[in-house]
Design a protein around this motif. Structure first.
Motif, mmCIF file in Angstrom:
data_model
loop_
_atom_site.group_PDB
_atom_site.id
_atom_site.type_symbol
_atom_site.label_atom_id
_atom_site.label_comp_id
_atom_site.label_asym_id
_atom_site.label_seq_id
_atom_site.Cartn_x
_atom_site.Cartn_y
_atom_site.Cartn_z
ATOM 1 N N LYS A 50 0.837 -1.205 0.000
ATOM 2 C CA LYS A 50 0.000 0.000 0.000
ATOM 3 C C LYS A 50 0.869 1.251 0.000
ATOM 4 N N SER A 51 2.032 1.193 0.651
ATOM 5 C CA SER A 51 2.953 2.327 0.659
ATOM 6 C C SER A 51 3.480 2.609 -0.749
ATOM 7 N N VAL A 52 3.787 1.551 -1.495
ATOM 8 C CA VAL A 52 4.234 1.712 -2.883
ATOM 9 C C VAL A 52 3.125 2.375 -3.706
ATOM 10 N N ALA A 53 1.889 1.901 -3.509
ATOM 11 C CA ALA A 53 0.751 2.449 -4.255
ATOM 12 C C ALA A 53 0.525 3.920 -3.918
ATOM 13 N N ASP A 54 0.589 4.270 -2.636
ATOM 14 C CA ASP A 54 0.365 5.660 -2.221
ATOM 15 C C ASP A 54 1.408 6.594 -2.842
ATOM 16 N N TYR A 55 2.651 6.143 -2.900
ATOM 17 C CA TYR A 55 3.721 6.961 -3.478
ATOM 18 C C TYR A 55 3.442 7.238 -4.956
ATOM 19 N N LEU A 56 2.993 6.225 -5.673
ATOM 20 C CA LEU A 56 2.729 6.381 -7.106
ATOM 21 C C LEU A 56 1.496 7.267 -7.352
ATOM 22 N N GLU A 57 0.473 7.106 -6.538
ATOM 23 C CA GLU A 57 -0.748 7.901 -6.739
ATOM 24 C C GLU A 57 -0.544 9.373 -6.394
ATOM 25 N N ALA A 58 0.432 9.644 -5.514
ATOM 26 C CA ALA A 58 0.698 11.026 -5.113
ATOM 27 C C ALA A 58 1.810 11.668 -5.943
ATOM 28 N N TRP A 59 2.135 11.076 -7.097
ATOM 29 C CA TRP A 59 3.242 11.534 -7.940
ATOM 30 C C TRP A 59 3.063 13.023 -8.298
ATOM 31 N N ASP A 60 4.176 13.769 -8.180
ATOM 32 C CA ASP A 60 4.160 15.199 -8.490
ATOM 33 C C ASP A 60 4.210 15.380 -10.009
ATOM 34 N N ILE A 61 3.114 15.886 -10.573
ATOM 35 C CA ILE A 61 3.011 16.057 -12.013
ATOM 36 C C ILE A 61 3.964 17.131 -12.529
ATOM 37 N N ASN A 62 4.469 17.969 -11.629
ATOM 38 C CA ASN A 62 5.404 19.044 -12.018
ATOM 39 C C ASN A 62 6.839 18.731 -11.602
ATOM 40 N N ARG A 63 7.123 17.506 -11.277
ATOM 41 C CA ARG A 63 8.458 17.115 -10.819
ATOM 42 C C ARG A 63 9.506 17.346 -11.899
ATOM 43 N N ASP A 64 10.648 17.889 -11.477
ATOM 44 C CA ASP A 64 11.778 18.072 -12.394
ATOM 45 C C ASP A 64 12.629 16.803 -12.410
ATOM 46 N N ILE A 65 13.309 16.592 -13.513
ATOM 47 C CA ILE A 65 14.202 15.448 -13.596
ATOM 48 C C ILE A 65 15.460 15.831 -14.376
#
Length: 455
Positions: free
Chosen positions: A440-455
């Motif tokens: 569930k922790s893996v899922a929560d991290y993916l669902e809360a992904w920052d759409i404006n994240r820089d890479i």
């Protein structure tokens, strides 16, 4: 003419035998020193075995698919020259008188002592290595003559099968090394060895159950296909794991719409800048590494009645091979990589896995494994744990499906990108609460992904 016995060398501390997979030379062929004569496969990696001398292949001692022990003679090579026979000149020379020999003994002893003292004060040549990389005697001699220490030798890139360092690789490296200070800056720095945990011995089974082989009746037109060496190893590894661990699964559906949209937005710029493709895999690997830091009791191994809590997070990444088999290269200290580093590691290991160019230490010391069953269209799966680990996560296919979307103004139906995470874990040491919270922790991290994240 004299004969040289080419033996199966020690390929690593944990390798006791290998399977002969192909002959690269035939009886009667000329062979140069450090030229590959045959190929072998171990339970870790495949490699070439080179000749230590110049000569002609006189005899093959094993056939393809034979299992050979380390130290056994695999081939006999005929060496040109008459070193083994006394020359005519030496036969007519008078023998040295015994008193002269006795008189020379103290001088010889002093010479040997002086040589030992000199050797102890010089740079230690490449001898033993903590890694399991194989070096031919010729390559070691070249390193010794040039004063190349083992750490520097380990950092020299090899072009042979499995990353083997060849004679030509050493020549190029030595030539560049001799160019002086101007080339020093471009000389690769010795790789820093990251300490990893020792492998855990296989947990003994609680009770042995006799296995009865099923009788398979034959029918007209049936074809019997022998299993490959790797296929037999995988089959044994899988059945041993089922007999060892109490497998339990937890499944979570994840909305990865934000991840999909973000990747679509940045992937072209990422490839242009880094020269690498940005797949979903490094994103998922980052999420797993973060979850393992949050739940360290998933990053463990079982050793008898003892639980070994791993210090390092080393993620295994199951990769499909061209022959239908699987191999699991390992990303060491995955929690210390940013997303760019993770993407490069994933792409590099996957490419070299397909080209059979992985090194032995790159498929060892994993502490948790991820497998992408979605590559083949599977929605979810129940993967078998890679012993002696206690968990493995299967990534299902990403699908666009109608879904209920909750908002402050009410619920509505929308199209979302979703997938299943399938978590298999060892119920001997991981209870349902921990196994469920981890995935569930893996899922929560993916669902809360920052759409404006820089890479």
């Amino acid at each position: 003419m004299s004969k040289f016995e080419l033996k199966l060398p020690q390929m690593g501390e944990s390798v006791a035998e290998a399977t002969l997979t192909s002959w690269l030379k035939q009886v009667g062929d000329s062979i140069e020193a450090d030229e590959a004569v045959f190929e072998i496969a171990t339970d870790k990696v495949d490699s070439e075995v080179p000749s230590e001398v110049d000569g002609i292949l006189l005899e093959k001692c094993f056939e393809i698919d034979d299992v050979i022990k380390v130290g056994q003679t695999v081939a006999i090579i005929e060496i040109a020259g008459d070193d083994a026979e006394p020359s005519e000149g030496s036969a007519t020379e008078p023998a040295v008188e015994a008193p002269a020999i006795v008189k020379a003994v103290p001088e010889v002893i002093q010479t040997v002592v002086s040589a030992k003292e000199t050797a102890s004060t010089t740079t230690a040549p490449a001898q033993a290595s903590d890694s399991e990389r194989f070096y031919s005697p010729l390559v070691r001699n070249m390193a010794r003559e040039e004063g190349i220490a083992q750490q520097e030798l380990d950092a020299v890139p090899g072009t042979g099968v499995g990353g083997r360092l060849t004679k030509d690789d050493m020549r190029r490296y030595i030539e560049g090394r001799k160019q002086g200070p101007a080339s020093t800056e471009s000389t690769p720095e010795p790789a820093v060895k990251i300490p990893v945990s020792e492998p855990i011995a296989q947990t003994p089974r609680a009770a042995e159950t006799p296995v009865h082989k099923a009788v398979v009746p034959g029918a007209k037109g049936d074809e019997k296909i022998p299993m490959t060496r790797m296929g037999k190893l995988i089959a044994k590894h899988m059945t041993d794991s089922i007999a060892t661990s109490a497998h339990v699964q937890s499944f979570v559906e994840v909305d990865v719409t934000r991840v999909v949209e973000w990747r679509d937005k940045v992937k072209d710029a990422f490839q242009k800048r880094e020269g690498e493709k940005l797949t979903f895999t490094p994103i998922f690997m980052e999420a797993v590494a973060i979850a393992l830091k949050k739940y360290p009791m998933m990053n463990i191994a079982v050793d008898g009645d003892t639980i070994v809590k791993r210090k390092n997070i080393n993620l295994g990444m199951a990769a499909a091979l061209g022959d239908g088999n699987l191999i699991v290269p390992v990303i060491k200290n995955a929690d210390q990589l940013n997303l760019v580093g993770m993407a490069k590691a994933v792409n590099d290991l996957a490419a070299r896995a397909r080209n059979n160019a992985l090194k032995p230490d790159e498929i060892q010391d994993g502490t948790y494994t991820v497998t992408n069953v979605g590559t083949f269209g599977s929605v979810f799966g129940t993967p078998i744990i890679n012993q002696p680990q206690v968990g493995i996560l299967a990534l299902g296919a990403i699908r666009k499906i109608p879904s209920v979307i909750e908002t402050p103004s009410g619920d509505f139906i929308g199209i979302r990108s979703k997938m299943f995470l399938s978590h298999s874990y060892d119920h001997r040491v991981v209870n349902g609460a921990l196994g469920g919270m981890f995935v569930k922790s893996v899922a929560d991290y993916l669902e809360a992904w920052d759409i404006n994240r820089d890479i």
